[in-house]
Design a protein around this motif. Structure first.
Motif, PDB file in Angstrom:
ATOM      1  N   VAL A 187       0.821  -1.209   0.000  1.00 31.44           N
ATOM      2  CA  VAL A 187       0.000   0.000   0.000  1.00 31.44           C
ATOM      3  C   VAL A 187       0.856   1.260   0.000  1.00 31.44           C
ATOM      4  CG1 VAL A 187      -1.821   1.255   1.214  1.00 31.44           C
ATOM      5  CG2 VAL A 187      -1.795  -1.239   1.265  1.00 31.44           C
ATOM      6  N   GLU A 188       1.939   1.245   0.756  1.00 26.83           N
ATOM      7  CA  GLU A 188       2.757   2.454   0.859  1.00 26.83           C
ATOM      8  C   GLU A 188       3.349   2.841  -0.489  1.00 26.83           C
ATOM      9  OE1 GLU A 188       5.386  -1.085   1.524  1.00 26.83           O
ATOM     10  OE2 GLU A 188       3.401  -0.446   2.218  1.00 26.83           O
ATOM     11  N   LEU A 189       3.731   1.846  -1.307  1.00 20.19           N
ATOM     12  CA  LEU A 189       4.284   2.139  -2.625  1.00 20.19           C
ATOM     13  C   LEU A 189       3.202   2.630  -3.581  1.00 20.19           C
ATOM     14  CD1 LEU A 189       6.814  -0.821  -3.072  1.00 20.19           C
ATOM     15  CD2 LEU A 189       7.250   1.510  -2.272  1.00 20.19           C
ATOM     16  N   LEU A 190       2.012   2.079  -3.460  1.00 21.75           N
ATOM     17  CA  LEU A 190       0.889   2.559  -4.273  1.00 21.75           C
ATOM     18  C   LEU A 190       0.571   4.017  -3.936  1.00 21.75           C
ATOM     19  CD1 LEU A 190      -1.570  -0.491  -4.210  1.00 21.75           C
ATOM     20  CD2 LEU A 190      -0.241   0.327  -6.169  1.00 21.75           C
ATOM     21  N   ASN A 191       0.593   4.341  -2.657  1.00 27.66           N
ATOM     22  CA  ASN A 191       0.320   5.720  -2.244  1.00 27.66           C
ATOM     23  C   ASN A 191       1.375   6.684  -2.762  1.00 27.66           C
ATOM     24  OD1 ASN A 191      -2.126   5.384  -0.826  1.00 27.66           O
ATOM     25  ND2 ASN A 191      -1.049   4.627   0.978  1.00 27.66           N
ATOM     26  N   GLU A 192       2.617   6.243  -2.784  1.00 25.79           N
ATOM     27  CA  GLU A 192       3.685   7.082  -3.332  1.00 25.79           C
ATOM     28  C   GLU A 192       3.432   7.391  -4.804  1.00 25.79           C
ATOM     29  OE1 GLU A 192       7.501   5.307  -2.705  1.00 25.79           O
ATOM     30  OE2 GLU A 192       7.312   5.282  -0.508  1.00 25.79           O
ATOM     31  N   LEU A 193       2.997   6.379  -5.543  1.00 30.73           N
ATOM     32  CA  LEU A 193       2.706   6.589  -6.957  1.00 30.73           C
ATOM     33  C   LEU A 193       1.511   7.521  -7.146  1.00 30.73           C
ATOM     34  CD1 LEU A 193       3.249   2.970  -8.335  1.00 30.73           C
ATOM     35  CD2 LEU A 193       4.470   5.019  -9.071  1.00 30.73           C
ATOM     36  N   LYS A 194       0.482   7.311  -6.339  1.00 33.56           N
ATOM     37  CA  LYS A 194      -0.716   8.137  -6.444  1.00 33.56           C
ATOM     38  C   LYS A 194      -0.393   9.612  -6.233  1.00 33.56           C
ATOM     39  CE  LYS A 194      -5.409   8.695  -4.589  1.00 33.56           C
ATOM     40  NZ  LYS A 194      -6.024   8.785  -5.928  1.00 33.56           N
ATOM     41  N   ASN A 195       0.550   9.876  -5.339  1.00 33.21           N
ATOM     42  CA  ASN A 195       0.928  11.264  -5.056  1.00 33.21           C
ATOM     43  C   ASN A 195       1.681  11.913  -6.218  1.00 33.21           C
ATOM     44  OD1 ASN A 195      -0.230  11.197  -2.518  1.00 33.21           O
ATOM     45  ND2 ASN A 195       1.651  10.509  -1.517  1.00 33.21           N
ATOM     46  N   GLU A 196       2.169  11.079  -7.138  1.00 37.12           N
ATOM     47  CA  GLU A 196       2.929  11.602  -8.268  1.00 37.12           C
ATOM     48  C   GLU A 196       2.043  12.100  -9.401  1.00 37.12           C
ATOM     49  OE1 GLU A 196       5.791   8.868  -9.766  1.00 37.12           O
ATOM     50  OE2 GLU A 196       6.721   8.487  -7.821  1.00 37.12           O
ATOM     51  N   ASN A 197       0.817  11.539  -9.491  1.00 32.66           N
ATOM     52  CA  ASN A 197       0.000  11.847 -10.674  1.00 32.66           C
ATOM     53  C   ASN A 197      -1.485  11.735 -10.327  1.00 32.66           C
ATOM     54  OD1 ASN A 197      -1.346  11.656 -13.284  1.00 32.66           O
ATOM     55  ND2 ASN A 197       0.682  11.305 -14.161  1.00 32.66           N
ATOM     56  N   PRO A 198      -2.254  12.761 -10.621  1.00 36.83           N
ATOM     57  CA  PRO A 198      -3.698  12.724 -10.307  1.00 36.83           C
ATOM     58  C   PRO A 198      -4.473  11.709 -11.146  1.00 36.83           C
ATOM     59  CG  PRO A 198      -3.171  14.678 -11.589  1.00 36.83           C
ATOM     60  CD  PRO A 198      -1.872  14.056 -11.219  1.00 36.83           C
ATOM     61  N   ASN A 199      -3.860  11.213 -12.214  1.00 38.19           N
ATOM     62  CA  ASN A 199      -4.520  10.222 -13.061  1.00 38.19           C
ATOM     63  C   ASN A 199      -4.209   8.791 -12.654  1.00 38.19           C
ATOM     64  OD1 ASN A 199      -5.969  11.951 -14.853  1.00 38.19           O
ATOM     65  ND2 ASN A 199      -4.041  12.457 -15.870  1.00 38.19           N
ATOM     66  N   PHE A 200      -3.582   8.620 -11.489  1.00 36.88           N
ATOM     67  CA  PHE A 200      -3.363   7.298 -10.917  1.00 36.88           C
ATOM     68  C   PHE A 200      -4.451   7.007  -9.892  1.00 36.88           C
ATOM     69  CE2 PHE A 200       1.541   7.383 -11.575  1.00 36.88           C
ATOM     70  CZ  PHE A 200       1.370   6.931 -12.883  1.00 36.88           C
ATOM     71  N   TYR A 201      -5.067   5.853 -10.022  1.00 36.68           N
ATOM     72  CA  TYR A 201      -6.064   5.372  -9.061  1.00 36.68           C
ATOM     73  C   TYR A 201      -5.535   4.061  -8.497  1.00 36.68           C
ATOM     74  CZ  TYR A 201      -9.168   8.751 -11.294  1.00 36.68           C
ATOM     75  OH  TYR A 201      -9.723   9.910 -11.789  1.00 36.68           O
ATOM     76  N   ILE A 202      -5.625   3.873  -7.202  1.00 31.08           N
ATOM     77  CA  ILE A 202      -4.989   2.702  -6.604  1.00 31.08           C
ATOM     78  C   ILE A 202      -6.009   1.778  -5.939  1.00 31.08           C
ATOM     79  CG2 ILE A 202      -2.826   3.952  -6.257  1.00 31.08           C
ATOM     80  CD1 ILE A 202      -3.522   4.136  -3.277  1.00 31.08           C
TER      81      ILE A 202
END
Length: 237
Positions: free
Chosen positions: A35-50
């Protein structure tokens, strides 16, 4: 924007593909266990949904993919980039079982959900990262190579089904050689390719709707040689 889901997006090829698709106007659903890595990615781009889940938990896979597809507003492309493999010369059954659970049961659960969704929609693209290892057996990692052979054959079966439907449904089998990720294990490794180069070639194969693609391209040569080695010689390797 096109909509894509990447199964196993927290590292390696999956993570690289997520960033490249985002650069090419995709809205992307990212899945993984960490989950922590998914959250890091989500914070990089608003078009990422996790959506965090383990594909080994086949009881929840369909529900989680339904939810993620709804959040995206549809689905054009799903990439299965989740898999494991370990050197296991001592045939530790727990290692073999873990590999089979992920690369066969989890893979099949995701592939079936995807194909059924695309069939109902009458369009879309399923892509899976198998491996050049699926072409022959391995004394060092028996379950890994065997499960990748299963994936190669399963994808061929789905491609056959898609052809019979006569709809714009595509199935792409990506067969990497050695890539500089956690999956590259063992001694004396050669032709280990950087993730960035590998991801670029995978993306080209996706947009070209290729049925089978070896990445990087030089691994097609190794594949040709592997297929032609006589069994008595291969058995001694």
């Amino acid at each position: 924007m096109k909509k894509a889901i990447i199964i196993g997006a927290t590292s390696g090829i999956g993570k690289g593909l997520a960033k490249l698709l985002a650069d090419n106007n995709y809205k992307i659903g990212l899945t993984g266990r960490r989950v922590e890595l998914l959250n890091e990615l989500k914070n990089e781009n608003p078009n990422f949904y996790i959506k965090s889940f383990d594909i080994n938990d086949t009881n929840v896979v369909g529900q989680k993919l339904d939810e993620l597809t709804t959040e995206l507003g549809g689905l054009d492309l799903l990439i299965i980039s989740s898999g494991i493999g370990d050197i296991n010369e001592n045939l530790d059954f727990e290692i073999e079982k873990r590999t089979i659970d992920t690369n066969v049961l989890g893979f099949t659960c995701v592939a079936d959900w995807t194909f059924n969704y695309l069939e109902k929609q009458k369009s879309g693209h399923l892509v899976a990262i198998s491996s050049i290892g699926g072409l022959r057996g391995s004394r060092q990692a028996p379950a890994y190579n065997a499960t990748k052979a299963y994936q190669i054959n399963y994808l061929e079966g789905l491609r056959q089904k898609a052809t019979k439907l006569k709809e714009p449904i595509f199935v792409t089998d990506i067969r990497p050689g050695l890539v500089d990720t956690e999956m590259a294990k063992g001694e004396g490794l050669f032709w280990v390719m950087p993730v960035e180069k590998t991801v670029r070639q995978i993306y080209k194969a996706i947009i070209s709707k290729k049925k089978v693609a070896y990445v990087t391209k030089r691994w097609r040569l190794i594949a040709t040689i592997l297929k032609r080695i006589p069994r008595p010689i291969y058995d001694k390797m």
